[in-house]
Design an enzyme around this catalytic site. Structure first.
Site, mmCIF file in Angstrom:
data_model
loop_
_atom_site.group_PDB
_atom_site.id
_atom_site.type_symbol
_atom_site.label_atom_id
_atom_site.label_comp_id
_atom_site.label_asym_id
_atom_site.label_seq_id
_atom_site.Cartn_x
_atom_site.Cartn_y
_atom_site.Cartn_z
ATOM 1 N N PRO A 88 34.968 42.858 44.539
ATOM 2 C CA PRO A 88 36.090 43.641 44.954
ATOM 3 C C PRO A 88 36.869 44.208 43.665
ATOM 4 C CG PRO A 88 36.462 41.387 45.775
ATOM 5 C CD PRO A 88 35.284 41.366 44.772
ATOM 6 N N PRO A 89 37.449 45.421 43.797
ATOM 7 C CA PRO A 89 38.199 45.737 42.769
ATOM 8 C C PRO A 89 39.037 45.178 41.850
ATOM 9 C CG PRO A 89 38.695 47.175 44.707
ATOM 10 C CD PRO A 89 37.957 46.014 45.056
ATOM 11 N N GLY A 90 39.004 45.297 40.450
ATOM 12 C CA GLY A 90 39.921 44.549 39.681
ATOM 13 C C GLY A 90 39.449 42.935 39.430
ATOM 14 N N GLU A 122 62.651 36.916 59.830
ATOM 15 C CA GLU A 122 62.089 36.148 58.711
ATOM 16 C C GLU A 122 62.162 34.830 59.049
ATOM 17 O OE1 GLU A 122 59.886 38.091 57.025
ATOM 18 O OE2 GLU A 122 60.595 39.978 57.553
ATOM 19 N N ASP A 164 52.956 42.286 62.309
ATOM 20 C CA ASP A 164 52.786 41.062 62.686
ATOM 21 C C ASP A 164 51.592 41.163 63.897
ATOM 22 O OD1 ASP A 164 54.517 40.239 61.014
ATOM 23 O OD2 ASP A 164 56.063 40.230 62.556
HETATM 24 P P1 ATP Z 1 36.945 48.205 39.618
HETATM 25 O O1 ATP Z 1 36.181 47.687 40.677
HETATM 26 O O2 ATP Z 1 38.217 48.628 40.096
HETATM 27 O O3 ATP Z 1 36.393 49.204 38.472
HETATM 28 P P2 ATP Z 1 36.664 45.963 37.852
HETATM 29 O O4 ATP Z 1 36.220 45.054 38.636
HETATM 30 O O5 ATP Z 1 35.647 46.780 36.911
HETATM 31 O O6 ATP Z 1 37.448 47.024 38.504
HETATM 32 P P3 ATP Z 1 38.124 45.506 35.249
HETATM 33 O O7 ATP Z 1 38.342 46.971 35.028
HETATM 34 O O8 ATP Z 1 37.160 44.779 34.683
HETATM 35 O O9 ATP Z 1 37.982 45.228 36.927
HETATM 36 O O10 ATP Z 1 39.484 44.666 35.259
HETATM 37 C C1 ATP Z 1 40.691 45.647 35.268
HETATM 38 C C2 ATP Z 1 41.776 44.627 34.394
HETATM 39 O O11 ATP Z 1 42.102 43.661 35.057
HETATM 40 C C3 ATP Z 1 41.164 44.277 32.878
HETATM 41 O O12 ATP Z 1 41.460 45.381 32.183
HETATM 42 C C4 ATP Z 1 41.963 42.945 32.774
HETATM 43 O O13 ATP Z 1 43.099 43.211 32.379
HETATM 44 C C5 ATP Z 1 42.217 42.566 34.258
HETATM 45 N N1 ATP Z 1 41.272 41.413 34.599
HETATM 46 C C6 ATP Z 1 40.287 41.441 35.493
HETATM 47 N N2 ATP Z 1 39.511 40.419 35.827
HETATM 48 C C7 ATP Z 1 39.869 39.705 34.652
HETATM 49 C C8 ATP Z 1 39.581 38.397 34.080
HETATM 50 N N3 ATP Z 1 38.566 37.708 35.141
HETATM 51 N N4 ATP Z 1 39.825 37.867 33.241
HETATM 52 C C9 ATP Z 1 40.954 38.576 32.297
HETATM 53 N N5 ATP Z 1 41.364 39.589 32.696
HETATM 54 C C10 ATP Z 1 41.049 40.361 34.034
#
Ligand code: ATP
Length: 497
Positions: free
Chosen positions: A111-113, A337, A411
């Site tokens: 997943p993203p991020g 709520e 919901d």
């Molecule tokens: P996407 O799929 O959207 O490209 P990604 O998986 O490549 O996302 P990153 O760009 O590596 O995600 O992470 C975005 C930001 O989130 C990083 O710059 C960092 O600040 C934070 N982050 C994400 N995962 C971690 C982690 N495991 N440890 C520390 N920081 C993290």
């Protein structure tokens, strides 16, 4: 005046053509020459734009601060798998001696991020390589062949930069690989096909004994969309899944991002880690950042647990809005709520971490739940409980107003999605069935049967708690928020009475 020169030139062309026709000249050769000039001009422009853009996009990657695996929180399994794969590059001589074919591509899926980009950067650091980053969408162009040209340039640039920096290897990171590496249907997508073919050709051209060695790392959120040619052995044959962090991982990530921030001594990051179930690394980074912004707004020099709690709400639900609502509406939202919160405490005691009446994002109020522990497998009774918590709001409105409002739409959507999970997992009276064969009518029936049954059970349970509604409503309207502990205190006082 100079600004309008291209428009003036374009305007003059038809005038000139009409004039030539008027004086009896043959305009066909002129038109053909003009068309040729136009094509050459735009092809050159397209290419120029491409080099400028990719160069600019990659520049930060190349000069990035060295980034190590220690700076990535959680993801222990992904890190381990990646390091094992990278050792192929580090121990090149041993690998060559044993005749093992070189590792060309690693695919990070998740997943993203979740830290895929960070893992690629750390891989470059670990292998002492040059790091180049690009995104799949950079290779998408209207003109056939341009994307393929960019792929060629990317590999060339990696080799040149590695040579210049006297490095023996280069890591090329391509984010959103599904944009160019999607399944080929042999139909319209000619430009995408050429780009993908070029990528495959470049990968096939990577040899064990070449210098610098190139390693391709790609990331995707949609692995199922990728063309099988990309995934076959010899291409991206190492697949590493990068999942959402578990509680230990979340705590690790929070600690990493708390490093450069003044956190109050009595803050328990562990509590924040358990309240942020389902958050990605990027969201956790955002929680830390937003908490620091709240501290700045309040002019305090330490980040408190309250700042962090507000930051979780903000990341989960969006910023507070200024929507003004009438007294009647506020009361209805509060009862709704409280319906969710009372049900949640009955089904899963100790799970409510906050009841709030302040509008955020699209919601007018909300209950924040605190999963007691991370969970990945659910039983039928657990899912029924989840549905009853979701229906608690609508049930409360029916109890106090004799009817519901539009506030229950989400919901119900949530409840129906849980019914879908129940059906697909064979946890309903329908038994084990292929859900894709079910008619719309069958879906409507099963939804109605399950939701009606659970709705009446929810109403029955809440009826017995009318007193709690009365005692909490006043406090909630006055304070706007009730912490989990305050709410449980009111609930327990009623039970004791
Ligand atoms: P996407 O799929 O959207 O490209 P990604 O998986 O490549 O996302 P990153 O760009 O590596 O995600 O992470 C975005 C930001 O989130 C990083 O710059 C960092 O600040 C934070 N982050 C994400 N995962 C971690 C982690 N495991 N440890 C520390 N920081 C993290």
């Amino acid at each position: 005046m100079r600004k309008y020169l291209p428009e003036i030139a374009i305007g003059l062309v038809p005038v000139l053509i009409v004039f030539l026709i008027f004086i009896g000249q043959n305009v066909v050769p002129v038109l053909m020459l003009g068309a040729l000039g136009f094509v050459v001009f735009y092809a050159a422009r397209g290419r120029g734009k491409m080099t400028a853009m990719t160069g600019q996009q990659r520049r930060p990657g190349t000069k990035a601060e060295p980034f190590s695996f220690e700076q990535i929180g959680g993801q222990e399994r992904a890190k381990q798998e990646l390091i094992e794969a990278l050792d192929f590059l580090v121990k090149q001589e041993q690998i060559a001696k044993l005749g093992i074919r070189p590792l060309k591509g690693i695919l990070l899926a998740g997943p993203p991020g979740t830290g895929k980009t960070l893992l690629a950067k750390a891989a470059a650091h670990y292998t002492d390589s040059i790091y180049l980053a690009a995104s799949g969408s950079e290779f998408v162009e209207m003109y056939v062949g341009v994307g393929a040209g960019r792929i060629r340039d990317l590999f060339k640039e990696a080799r040149t930069k590695a040579n210049k920096a006297k490095k023996s290897s280069a890591v090329i990171f391509i984010d959103e690989i599904e944009v160019i590496g999607g399944k080929r249907d042999g139909g319209q997508q000619r430009e995408y096909d050429q780009t993908l073919n070029q990528l495959l050709t470049e990968m096939d051209g990577i040899h064990a004994n070449e210098s610098p060695r190139i390693l391709l790392i790609a990331a995707t959120n949609r692995k199922e969309m990728l063309d099988s040619a990309l995934l076959r052995p010899g291409r991206f044959d190492r697949h590493i899944s990068v999942d959402l962090p578990d509680k230990k991982g979340r705590l690790h990530i929070l600690n990493i991002h708390a490093n450069n921030k003044p956190i109050a001594e009595d803050v328990h990051l562990e509590r924040i880690a358990s309240e942020s179930f389902g958050f990605s690394g990027a969201q956790l980074e955002s929680v830390m950042n937003e908490a620091a912004i709240y501290a700045l707004r309040e002019n305090t020099d330490k980040i408190t647990e309250n700042h962090l709690s507000m930051a979780i709400d903000k990341v989960m639900m969006g910023e507070k809005t200024d929507r003004e609502s009438s007294k009647e509406e506020r009361e209805r939202v509060a009862l709704h709520e409280l319906g969710h919160a009372i049900m949640a405490e009955i089904v899963r005691p100790g799970s409510v971490s906050q009841v709030a009446l302040s509008p955020r994002g699209q919601a007018l109020g909300y209950v924040r739940h605190n999963p007691l522990q991370d969970q990945y497998l659910y039983t039928e009774s657990f899912l029924n409980g989840q549905i009853m918590i979701a229906l608690g709001g609508a049930a409360a409105e029916e109890m106090f107003y004799g009817g519901r409002s539009t506030g229950s739409k989400n919901d119900f959507e949530q409840s129906m999605s849980i019914v879908k999970t129940l059906v697909e997992s064979g946890l309903t009276d329908l038994g084990i069935i292929d859900a894709s064969m079910m008619t719309k009518e069958a879906w409507a029936n099963i939804n109605r049967t399950i939701l009606d049954k659970l709705m009446s059970r929810t109403k029955e349970t809440l009826e017995a708690k009318r007193e709690v509604f009365a005692s909490s409503l006043e406090t909630l309207l006055r304070e706007e928020t009730l912490s989990g502990d305050e709410f449980r205190h009111l609930l327990n006082a009623d039970t004791a009475a």
